[in-house]
Design a protein around this motif. Structure first.
Motif, PDB file in Angstrom:
ATOM      1  N   THR A  10       9.369   9.320  -3.714  1.00 13.48           N
ATOM      2  CA  THR A  10       8.641   9.701  -2.516  1.00 13.48           C
ATOM      3  C   THR A  10       9.610  10.420  -1.593  1.00 13.48           C
ATOM      4  OG1 THR A  10       7.099   8.930  -0.800  1.00 13.48           O
ATOM      5  CG2 THR A  10       9.055   7.549  -1.214  1.00 13.48           C
ATOM      6  N   THR A  11       9.066  10.989  -0.548  1.00 15.02           N
ATOM      7  CA  THR A  11       9.891  11.646   0.454  1.00 15.02           C
ATOM      8  C   THR A  11       9.520  11.135   1.831  1.00 15.02           C
ATOM      9  OG1 THR A  11       8.317  13.472   0.604  1.00 15.02           O
ATOM     10  CG2 THR A  11      10.212  13.777  -0.871  1.00 15.02           C
ATOM     11  N   ALA A  23       8.157   3.997   3.563  1.00 14.29           N
ATOM     12  CA  ALA A  23       7.921   4.805   2.365  1.00 14.29           C
ATOM     13  C   ALA A  23       8.326   4.061   1.094  1.00 14.29           C
ATOM     14  CB  ALA A  23       8.679   6.128   2.479  1.00 14.29           C
ATOM     15  N   GLU A  26       5.674   1.365   0.437  1.00 12.37           N
ATOM     16  CA  GLU A  26       4.447   1.999  -0.057  1.00 12.37           C
ATOM     17  C   GLU A  26       4.579   2.370  -1.531  1.00 12.37           C
ATOM     18  OE1 GLU A  26       1.654   5.827   1.088  1.00 12.37           O
ATOM     19  OE2 GLU A  26       3.822   5.991   1.396  1.00 12.37           O
ATOM     20  N   MET A  27       5.700   2.969  -1.900  1.00 18.25           N
ATOM     21  CA  MET A  27       5.905   3.390  -3.285  1.00 18.25           C
ATOM     22  C   MET A  27       5.956   2.190  -4.229  1.00 18.25           C
ATOM     23  SD  MET A  27       8.981   5.684  -5.014  1.00 18.25           S
ATOM     24  CE  MET A  27      10.061   5.215  -3.696  1.00 18.25           C
ATOM     25  N   CYS A  88      14.608  12.396  -0.259  1.00 19.07           N
ATOM     26  CA  CYS A  88      13.874  11.800  -1.375  1.00 19.07           C
ATOM     27  C   CYS A  88      14.434  10.419  -1.728  1.00 19.07           C
ATOM     28  CB  CYS A  88      13.967  12.731  -2.585  1.00 19.07           C
ATOM     29  SG  CYS A  88      12.939  12.228  -3.974  1.00 19.07           S
ATOM     30  N   TYR A 108       4.461   9.109  -8.013  1.00 20.02           N
ATOM     31  CA  TYR A 108       5.129  10.128  -7.206  1.00 20.02           C
ATOM     32  C   TYR A 108       4.254  10.404  -5.993  1.00 20.02           C
ATOM     33  CZ  TYR A 108       8.349  10.702 -11.012  1.00 20.02           C
ATOM     34  OH  TYR A 108       9.317  10.461 -11.956  1.00 20.02           O
ATOM     35  N   LEU A 109       4.835  10.222  -4.805  1.00 23.62           N
ATOM     36  CA  LEU A 109       4.087  10.353  -3.567  1.00 23.62           C
ATOM     37  C   LEU A 109       4.674  11.465  -2.691  1.00 23.62           C
ATOM     38  CD1 LEU A 109       3.842   6.536  -2.709  1.00 23.62           C
ATOM     39  CD2 LEU A 109       2.142   7.943  -3.904  1.00 23.62           C
ATOM     40  N   ASN A 110       3.873  11.927  -1.773  1.00 21.09           N
ATOM     41  CA  ASN A 110       4.291  12.935  -0.793  1.00 21.09           C
ATOM     42  C   ASN A 110       4.847  14.164  -1.499  1.00 21.09           C
ATOM     43  OD1 ASN A 110       3.480  11.203   1.350  1.00 21.09           O
ATOM     44  ND2 ASN A 110       5.342  10.031   1.018  1.00 21.09           N
ATOM     45  N   LYS A 113       5.704  14.680  -5.492  1.00 22.97           N
ATOM     46  CA  LYS A 113       4.740  14.998  -6.550  1.00 22.97           C
ATOM     47  C   LYS A 113       5.160  16.218  -7.351  1.00 22.97           C
ATOM     48  CE  LYS A 113       0.772  13.012  -4.171  1.00 22.97           C
ATOM     49  NZ  LYS A 113      -0.497  13.303  -3.499  1.00 22.97           N
TER      50      LYS A 113
END
Length: 122
Positions: A10-11, A23, A26-27, A88, A108-110, A113
């Motif tokens: 994620t970022t 973040a 969440e991931m 990241c 993979y988020l934000n 992806k």
């Protein structure tokens, strides 16, 4: 039972402690949900960040989650290959599972992806 690796990335928009912790949480929650695992199934979690994230250790977010206190965690820096995705956070979750490699769901988020569009499930 096999040990499988579950990838996640994620970022964040800025190098800020609360944003990094949010973040990361969440991931990891998405990885756990998508793969139907619990902390007891987890062998270890390897956490990396890009060098532009210095406000906190992302592993702190995992350590603060209920039930994750005993899961081995390790933080490291990503290799600074250019051009790379800035701000990241990546996870490699090692899990005991009966699932085959093709059944593992990588998250993979934000902006992350773009890293692995070949393995992202919509």
């Amino acid at each position: 039972m096999m040990v499988r690796g579950i990838r996640g990335a994620t970022t964040v928009s800025q190098d800020e402690e609360n944003e990094i912790l949010r973040a990361t949480t969440e991931m990891l929650l998405k990885i756990v949900e998508e793969n139907h695992v619990v902390p007891e199934d987890i062998c270890s979690v390897f956490v990396t960040t890009t060098a532009d994230l210095t406000a906190t250790f992302p592993a702190r977010a995992i350590r603060m989650m209920h039930g994750w206190e005993l899961v081995p965690l390790m933080c490291s820096l990503e290799i600074p290959v250019q051009p790379s995705l800035p701000k990241c956070i990546r996870l490699m979750v090692h899990v005991n599972t009966e699932k085959s490699q093709k059944d593992i769901v990588h998250v993979y988020l934000n902006e992350a992806k773009i890293l692995r569009p070949d393995i992202i499930r919509s």
